[in-house]
Write an enzyme that holds these catalytic residues in place. Structure first.
Site, short mmCIF file in Angstrom:
data_model
loop_
_atom_site.label_atom_id
_atom_site.label_comp_id
_atom_site.label_asym_id
_atom_site.label_seq_id
_atom_site.Cartn_x
_atom_site.Cartn_y
_atom_site.Cartn_z
N ASP A 34 -23.88 -8.24 13.31
CA ASP A 34 -23.15 -7.10 13.35
C ASP A 34 -23.17 -6.34 14.96
OD1 ASP A 34 -22.01 -7.38 11.02
OD2 ASP A 34 -22.64 -5.50 10.09
N GLU A 113 -0.76 -17.76 -9.70
CA GLU A 113 -1.49 -17.11 -8.52
C GLU A 113 -1.89 -15.70 -9.59
OE1 GLU A 113 1.23 -18.32 -4.79
OE2 GLU A 113 1.40 -16.37 -5.83
N LYS A 115 -2.38 -11.90 -10.05
CA LYS A 115 -1.31 -10.94 -9.57
C LYS A 115 -2.25 -9.75 -9.21
CE LYS A 115 2.52 -7.90 -11.25
NZ LYS A 115 1.70 -6.76 -10.76
N ASP A 117 -3.50 -6.06 -8.06
CA ASP A 117 -3.01 -4.49 -8.22
C ASP A 117 -3.15 -3.75 -6.96
OD1 ASP A 117 -2.28 -2.61 -9.75
OD2 ASP A 117 -4.02 -2.46 -10.84
N ARG A 136 7.13 -1.94 0.62
CA ARG A 136 8.32 -2.18 -0.27
C ARG A 136 9.52 -1.21 -0.25
NH1 ARG A 136 8.51 -5.69 -4.32
NH2 ARG A 136 6.55 -5.72 -4.96
N GLU A 173 -0.28 -8.52 -0.69
CA GLU A 173 -0.75 -7.15 -1.56
C GLU A 173 -1.87 -6.62 -0.67
OE1 GLU A 173 0.49 -5.28 -5.21
OE2 GLU A 173 1.53 -6.83 -3.96
N TYR A 225 0.65 -13.99 -0.23
CA TYR A 225 1.15 -15.00 -1.13
C TYR A 225 2.88 -15.37 -1.22
CZ TYR A 225 2.64 -10.48 -3.03
OH TYR A 225 3.02 -9.07 -3.28
N LYS A 312 1.73 -10.21 -17.50
CA LYS A 312 0.87 -9.06 -17.32
C LYS A 312 -0.24 -9.00 -18.59
CE LYS A 312 1.66 -5.95 -14.85
NZ LYS A 312 2.35 -5.03 -14.66
N CYS A 406 -15.10 31.16 -14.54
CA CYS A 406 -16.05 30.33 -14.17
C CYS A 406 -16.85 30.28 -15.64
CB CYS A 406 -17.13 30.31 -13.24
SG CYS A 406 -18.50 29.15 -13.30
N CYS A 409 -20.56 31.35 -14.94
CA CYS A 409 -21.03 32.69 -14.21
C CYS A 409 -19.78 33.75 -14.51
CB CYS A 409 -21.37 32.57 -12.64
SG CYS A 409 -20.01 32.21 -11.66
N CYS A 424 -15.08 27.42 -8.61
CA CYS A 424 -15.79 28.66 -8.62
C CYS A 424 -16.53 29.04 -7.18
CB CYS A 424 -16.94 28.69 -9.50
SG CYS A 424 -18.06 29.97 -9.48
N CYS A 430 -23.94 30.87 -8.88
CA CYS A 430 -23.57 30.09 -9.98
C CYS A 430 -24.62 29.17 -10.41
CB CYS A 430 -22.14 29.55 -9.86
SG CYS A 430 -21.43 28.50 -11.16
#
Length: 669
Positions: A34, A113, A115, A117, A136, A173, A225, A312, A406, A409, A424, A430
């Site tokens: 890095d 494939e 799917k 999310d 989209r 995605e 995809y 699904k 609250c 308190c 609060c 508090c």
């Protein structure tokens, strides 16, 4: 350096950085550390500033994002971005297969494939360079989010090779990996912001931010995809995606050709269990006809292609009774409603409580005490209430009133403009806020004071022994022994750990102080930029916003914190106790290069050091901390109670596994 030599060097650096991005983010086979990568990037940024005539929107330097705000413009999709029809059972999948067979009286293949999310995206490339990224939207028009997408390191800005079409679109995605989601939510809660509900919402919200520097910080990922355009390499989906992988795109390794519905079902059944081990959320399987010619024969409906369907997975859901709602006050004053549930088994664990997040969520669900509610686990991890069984609701039920004062308190709650949560404002009076700030100060990522915890802090507070974090340094062994929870050894350990915390580096102290909106990462950058607490305390808004990731909101929060005399007194007390309030040269220097070029995963608990201290040692000896095991992992440092999945994967990949003692032998030479 003259302009010609500068241009040659800039081109070389861009090519090298693009190559290293691909090796690291797509192939998981880094060639350099890095630090070395950052040095190349810094040189490129400096040259581009010196020679602005060579500006290029696809330069790897743009990965870090920009602070320039912009409104998104809408763009018409060249090819409509349709949704997929859904199937929730094998009988629906059989119906889909029967329709295909009726319309195609010839052999065909399916491609299966996962799917993802996340958020659908369309990327347009011309002559091998990314020129546009569009969401989209409504399927016909979408938002141009090109500037933000350029910060996503798994999306190539320039392609490899030369056998790609002159112009094409590739769709995929954008998503947020689970470990990033959990880290961001922990930080948001730490600094008083509302946590994201799930990784998909987090990805969608991130992609629409107007500050691309913040987008870059959130480490979005992208899997592609679908290829669209003229003169594509092959006449089928599967081969084109393999070719896209050669061009530098991240394409799922789990894409599979299936000859019939039985093979499709085997794929679905396998991933119904295996998906829980993936580092990202997937909610189903996409099944497509492989041949483009056959896709065209099958055609489209107004909303969906006839040649594809999304199966699904049904999330595991249970129904249980809502017994009561507590309103908890956190260290930042945020009031969070928590549902107490009749205990119920869900995905292998017993669920008793679930967060309701805020007043809006209670109103949205129209949830009431006594209701039977439906509970799911978000991302297979976090219990959440997703609905109410109205058929079981009592006629006498009443909506839940969010308290106006609250619960701890009695101070009138406030809801700042643009915020989803109530707060609060009595932060110095508090009790849970005071105790919460002390608990944050002693936490593992801050001062890491062992021997104290939530119950001990409450005990010390209730006995008037502490009123802020600095009071910890005035505690005596005798005071602790007078309390029920302490014996000789535990009291000695606590006093020793408090003393040891005086050597904790300044960035962690700054994080531990608990300035609102200043998380772990921001604290490090502030400490590195200013060097000391005094410099931060006297900085102006203009000086503060010069720090990467610090905007007006964080800057104003810092100004407000140090303008309060009680906070200045806290800092003075911590200084007097000997806590580190400035960056030392030892904090930033490498101790050795014995781990240079190594990607190291740690798992389990350790006896000599905490996990955070172990990560710090890895970095100080030139190594790189990574969270998940891959073929490019150099070492797995295994502690007690490590996860069996990591051990199994490391063994399978032939990764070297060492224990804590061997790790110290390596770094000590």
């Amino acid at each position: 350096m003259d302009s010609q030599r500068a241009l040659e060097r800039i081109r070389f650096l861009r090519n090298e950085l693009n190559r290293h991005n691909y090796l690291y983010y797509v192939k998981a086979q880094p060639e350099i550390s890095d630090y070395d990568y950052d040095q190349l990037l810094r040189e490129l940024i400096d040259l581009e500033k010196q020679f602005p005539e060579f500006d290029d929107p696809n330069s790897p330097s743009r990965r870090v994002g920009s602070d320039i705000s912009q409104e998104f413009v809408q763009v018409r999709h060249k090819y409509p971005m349709l949704s997929l029809a859904n199937a929730y059972s094998y009988s629906e999948l059989t119906d889909f297969d029967n329709r295909i067979r009726k319309a195609l009286p010839e052999p065909f293949q399916y491609v299966c494939e996962l799917k993802f999310d996340g958020v659908a995206i369309g990327l347009t490339y011309k002559n091998g360079r990314l020129v546009q990224a569009v969401t989209r939207g409504d399927g016909t028009m979408g938002d141009d989010v090109t500037v933000n997408v350029r910060t996503i390191r798994t999306i190539p800005l320039e392609l490899h090779g030369a056998d790609f079409p002159e112009e094409f679109e590739i769709r995929g995605e954008i998503f947020m990996p689970r470990n990033v989601f959990e880290e961001i939510n922990r930080e948001r809660e730490d600094i008083g912001e509302t946590p994201f509900a799930n990784p998909r919402n987090a990805a969608a919200g991130t992609l629409k931010l107007l500050n691309s520097a913040e987008v870059a910080r959130r480490k979005l990922d992208c899997t592609l995809y679908f290829l669209l355009g003229e003169n594509l390499p092959a006449d089928n989906h599967y081969e084109n995606m393999l070719k896209a992988k050669e061009w530098g795109f991240k394409v799922s390794d789990h894409m599979t050709l299936c000859k019939n519905l039985t093979e499709v079902q085997h794929f679905i059944e396998h991933w119904d269990k295996a998906r829980k081990k993936l580092p990202f959320d997937t909610d189903g399987v996409v099944i497509k006809i492989n041949s483009y010619r056959q896709q065209n024969l099958l055609g489209l409906t107004a909303k969906t292609p006839r040649w594809a369907v999304a199966f699904k997975y049904k999330p595991e859901r249970v129904s249980t009774a809502l017994l009561s709602v507590d309103f908890q006050v956190g260290r930042t004053g945020a009031v969070t409603p928590v549902a107490n549930l009749k205990p119920v088994k869900l995905a292998g664990t017993t669920v008793k409580r679930a967060s309701l997040h805020n007043a809006d969520q209670i109103q949205l669900l129209d949830i009431r005490v006594g209701d039977w509610v439906f509970v799911e686990k978000g991302g297979e991890i976090i219990p959440k209430i997703v609905g109410v069984d109205q058929s079981k609701r009592s006629l006498f039920s009443k909506p839940i009133d969010f308290p106006g004062a609250c619960p701890e308190c009695g101070t009138t709650l406030v809801r700042p403009e643009g915020e989803a949560r109530h707060f609060c404002p009595n932060q110095y009076g508090c009790p849970p806020q005071i105790k919460g700030r002390i608990e944050h100060f002693i936490s593992r990522k801050a001062l890491n004071i062992d021997g104290l915890g939530e119950e001990t802090v409450a005990l010390l507070f209730d006995n008037n022994l502490i009123r802020d974090a600095a009071d910890l340094y005035s505690l005596t062994r005798e005071q602790l022994l007078a309390l029920d929870r302490f014996a000789d050894k535990s009291a000695d350990n606590a006093i020793m750990s408090i003393e040891k915390s005086k050597s904790v580096p300044f960035p962690r102290v700054l994080f531990g102080i608990g300035i609102r909106y200043v998380g772990e990462t921001t604290a490090k950058k502030l400490a590195q930029h200013f060097g000391s607490i005094d410099a931060i305390a006297t900085a102006t808004v203009e000086q503060l916003v010069e720090v990467e990731d610090v905007g007006d909101r964080i800057a104003l929060s810092i100004i407000e914190f140090f303008s309060d005399e009680r906070n200045r007194m806290l800092i003075d007390k911590l200084k007097a106790a000997g806590v580190q309030m400035a960056v030392s040269s030892a904090d930033t220097s490498l101790l050795s290069d014995r781990l240079k070029g190594m990607s190291i995963v740690i798992s389990g608990t350790f006896s000599r050091v905490s996990r955070d201290e172990l990560k710090e040692l890895i970095a100080r000896h030139g190594g790189k901390n990574v969270s998940s095991i891959s073929a490019s992992t150099s070492l797995l440092v295994a502690g007690e109670n490590m996860g069996p999945a990591k051990l199994e994967k490391a063994t399978k990949l032939g990764i070297k596994i060492i224990d804590e003692e061997e790790f110290f032998r390596i770094i000590e030479g």
